[in-house]
Design a protein around this motif. Structure first.
Motif: not given
Length: 257
Positions: A19, A23, A27, A71, A74-75, A78, A81-82, A85, A157, A161
């Motif tokens: 995972s 990610l 990224f 950031k 990264l957001f 994420l 990548s869900m 994950i 975020t 999120i």
């Protein structure tokens, strides 16, 4: 006991590594396009700032731009990548399930990812513009709003999120109902406590104003209602009671024998 747990710990470690690796790769790719991602992130603010609201969007520190770039990447990573994950979560949980329970793996991954994205989209288009406009308009005739990039990104975020995770509730209830841990009746009985918990969660996720918290709490209560309907089809209380009665009858027969 530790020897029995060792294979599970090793498997958990493997799932976490996969995972995190996915990610990280996402990224790196997203970082190459961080400006486009950040333009998308601050679009709800841009639609209000300078039009309906007097104010400026600023960076308050020398390296704030670097952190915002990281950031933003990264957001996006994420969100991308869900599916992987969710897949890794399922692979870790699946060995402890029966064969018929493992059949929900594909629906779990698909609907888990879909509901997360729906939560993100709903908050981005339905909630964010309304909250931003009403918060910034308050007292704007008395002072001009100066919003830092870091402050806005944190707000964005947390809300987006938070909604994405909150929209997983029906999926989680579907899974728990499928393995027989909860029924529609158990959720109905827990409703009054759930409402209190939902408003506490809304207060933690949303900005510190009542309107924002209510806007977050209402969809969560709606999702709780949807979860009850899901369980009514997946694992209604009447069926669970029949299973329990059969188990009691079997125990009585074994005792008589």
């Amino acid at each position: 006991m530790l020897e029995d747990l060792k294979p599970h710990i090793q498997d958990l470690r493997k799932r976490l590594i996969i995972s995190i690796a996915v990610l990280f790769i996402a990224f790196i790719v997203c970082f190459l396009f961080w400006e486009h991602i950040f333009i998308f992130i601050k679009a709800p603010l841009d639609s209000v700032l300078g039009h309906d609201v007097r104010g400026k969007f600023i960076a308050s520190g020398m390296i704030e731009g670097v952190f915002i770039a990281m950031k933003s990447a990264l957001f996006a990573a994420l969100v991308i990548s869900m599916p992987i994950i969710f897949w890794q979560i399922w692979i870790f949980v699946a060995p402890g399930l029966y064969k018929n329970e493992k059949r929900v793996v594909i629906p779990f991954v698909i609907f888990g990812t879909t509901m997360f994205v729906v939560g993100v989209v709903f908050s981005y288009y339905g909630v964010l513009p309304f909250i931003i406009k009403n918060i910034l308009l308050f007292g704007n005739d008395q002072f001009e709003a100066y919003i830092t990039a870091e402050n806005y990104f944190t707000f964005f975020t947390r809300l987006v999120i938070g909604f994405g995770i909150a929209f997983e509730l029906p999926v989680l209830c579907f899974f728990l109902g499928k393995v027989g841990l909860i029924t529609d009746e158990s959720l109905k009985n827990f409703f009054k406590y759930a409402v209190v918990l939902i408003f506490i969660i809304a207060a933690l996720i949303a900005p510190p104003d009542v309107i924002s918290q209510i806007l977050l709490a209402i969809p969560l209560i709606g999702l709780y209602g949807i979860s009850i309907l899901v369980l009514k089809f997946v694992n209604p209380a009447s069926i669970q009671e029949n299973f329990d009665d059969e188990d009691i009858d079997d125990e009585k027969k074994e005792h008589n024998v």
